[in-house]
Structures are given as C-alpha cells and as structure tokens.
Scaffold this motif. Structure first.
Motif, PDB file in Angstrom:
ATOM      1  N   GLU A 125       0.813  -1.219   0.000  1.00 35.19           N
ATOM      2  CA  GLU A 125       0.000   0.000   0.000  1.00 35.19           C
ATOM      3  C   GLU A 125       0.843   1.265   0.000  1.00 35.19           C
ATOM      4  OE1 GLU A 125      -0.389  -2.594   1.925  1.00 35.19           O
ATOM      5  OE2 GLU A 125      -2.352  -3.392   1.311  1.00 35.19           O
ATOM      6  N   ALA A 128       1.311   3.629  -3.138  1.00 31.74           N
ATOM      7  CA  ALA A 128       0.272   4.544  -3.623  1.00 31.74           C
ATOM      8  C   ALA A 128       0.794   5.969  -3.773  1.00 31.74           C
ATOM      9  CB  ALA A 128      -0.930   4.517  -2.684  1.00 31.74           C
ATOM     10  N   LEU A 147      -4.230  -2.019  -6.871  1.00 28.99           N
ATOM     11  CA  LEU A 147      -3.664  -0.792  -6.305  1.00 28.99           C
ATOM     12  C   LEU A 147      -3.371   0.237  -7.381  1.00 28.99           C
ATOM     13  CD1 LEU A 147      -1.179  -0.322  -3.453  1.00 28.99           C
ATOM     14  CD2 LEU A 147      -0.570   0.650  -5.651  1.00 28.99           C
ATOM     15  N   HIS A 151      -5.260   3.925  -7.943  1.00 27.76           N
ATOM     16  CA  HIS A 151      -4.500   5.170  -7.769  1.00 27.76           C
ATOM     17  C   HIS A 151      -4.016   5.770  -9.083  1.00 27.76           C
ATOM     18  CE1 HIS A 151      -4.456   4.933  -3.372  1.00 27.76           C
ATOM     19  NE2 HIS A 151      -4.269   3.621  -3.521  1.00 27.76           N
TER      20      HIS A 151
END
Length: 256
Positions: A125, A128, A147, A151
C-alpha cells in the motif's frame, strides 16, 4: 459446433494423416534470460526454447510471432490470431486463455528504484504515493493490479529501455519487474549504477504455457503438460536458464 472446436477435430484428423499443423507462438522478447532478441533479431531465451522443444516433441510446426508490445500478444491470443503465449495466470486472462497445469518456471517480482530517490516502502500500500512504470499488458497479481488501477500511478511503455531510462532520469519512482530479468537487463544499461532493488517482494508467481481458448490446441493441453513435466524432470529449464544468461552476456560484451 463452435469454430475452434471444429478446428480441433480437423487438426486431429490432419495429424492422423501425418500432416504437421502450425503452432503460432507470440513473444515480446524483452525479458532476458526468459525471452530476448540476439544481434540477428532472432528470438532467444528459455521461453522460446521451451516452445520449440515442446512443438518438436509433439510434431507441431512452429511459427514465432513477434509484436510491438506484450499487450498485443495477449490480445491476439485472446482473439485466436495466435495459439500460444507464456504468461502469468490471472482471473482476467483465464477468460480467454487455457493455462497449463504444469508451470514452466517460477519468478519473483520486486521493485527497482533510483538510489537518488529512495523508496520508503514496507508494504504494498505504500506504493500509492509513488509513480511507477510497467510495460503494456504486464500484470503482477490481483493486489498490485488493483492498487495501480485505483491510484492511477503507473505509466506504461513498450520496452524496458524506455522504462529503466525513465527511472534513471527520475521521471518515475519505481519499476515492478522480475528480479532475475531486471538484474540481468541493468547489468549492461548506461546509468545502471543509479538503480537499486527494494527489499519488498511484490509476488512470487509462475509462468505457464497459455493456449488461446479459440485455438485447436486446447485439445492438446494434456500432451503439452506431459512434455512440460518431462522438461522439468530432465532439468532442462534450469540448464537453459544458465545457457541463456551466458549467451545474453556474451552478446552484450561483444557489442561494447
């Protein structure tokens, strides 16, 4: 009857008459030692060598198709314009491709970054907040794919030269790539001293023979799996990896 099933019956009949059908294999040769182009433009590496060997053992004529990016290979396989690619398994791809039960080999996916712009990443994470680079069509697991989709922080290009060049110039912050391939590729890349690998492992995944569900070769999955199993039992894949790395380095040294 669906047209590709009819083609499968015709293929079987052709073999019974001693005819050799043609297997159209699509490759994007930018992943040494798995797949790369030599100085003469011929496709080399473990992937095409395995395809050649399996085709020969099964009595299939082979045509290697080289396209401009990996996404085009996947699209052509999905539409049945080519019969085979070598790829990672994913739910999206399984809708159009039939994956071998026996993997060709296992790969570890890691992050490459610019030493002058260190990454502060301890978990997936954390990416991002950074800008990444991938090749068209690359997929590195559901969590990573989701992910970057959420993003929108990844730029896609057609070649590793473009991607690593952008990383060296500081235009992106990271590249997700196979460890083995990335390490070998950057050995001979100008500016490679600026590139490092992060300790985070994104994925450990396996490359498979992936047959177009529109190809008559779907009827041959069992035989293809049997030959892949024999190759692994014979130690051929590991031997080819070492030979491919040596050949790629020799080509790079000769070109200096």
């Amino acid at each position: 009857m669906k047209p590709w099933l009819l083609l499968g019956l015709l293929l079987a009949a052709g073999l019974a008459r001693g005819e050799a059908p043609t297997l159209r294999y699509c490759d994007h040769p930018v992943y040494p030692p798995i797949s790369w182009s030599d100085a003469a433009g011929s496709v080399q590496g473990v992937a095409p060598r395995a395809v050649r060997e399996v085709a020969q053992r099964l009595g299939l004529a082979l045509e290697i198709v080289v396209l401009g990016n990996w996404q085009r290979c996947l699209s052509d396989a999905g539409e049945g314009r080519v019969d085979l690619v070598i790829a990672y398994r994913s739910a999206e791809r399984e809708a159009q491709l039939l994956f071998s039960q026996e993997p060709l080999l296992q790969e570890e996916v890691v992050l490459f970054y610019n030493r002058e712009r260190p990454l502060k990443v301890q978990r997936l994470e954390d990416l991002a907040g950074y800008r990444g680079g991938l090749l068209f069509g690359e997929s590195y697991g559901q969590a990573f794919d989701q992910l970057v989709a959420v993003h929108g922080n990844v730029e896609r290009v057609a070649s590793n030269q473009q991607n690593f060049g952008k990383l060296i110039r500081g235009r992106i912050d990271f590249i997700a790539h196979e460890r083995r391939t990335g390490q070998l590729f950057v050995e001979y890349l100008p500016g490679a001293e600026r590139i490092a690998m992060a300790p985070l492992t994104l994925a450990v995944d396996q490359l498979h023979f992936a047959i177009s569900r529109r190809s008559p070769l779907v009827a041959w999955q069992g035989r293809i799996d049997a030959e892949l199993r024999r190759l692994r039992e014979e130690g051929a894949v590991e031997r080819w990896l070492a030979e491919s790395e040596a050949a790629y380095r020799a080509m790079q040294e000769a070109g200096r």
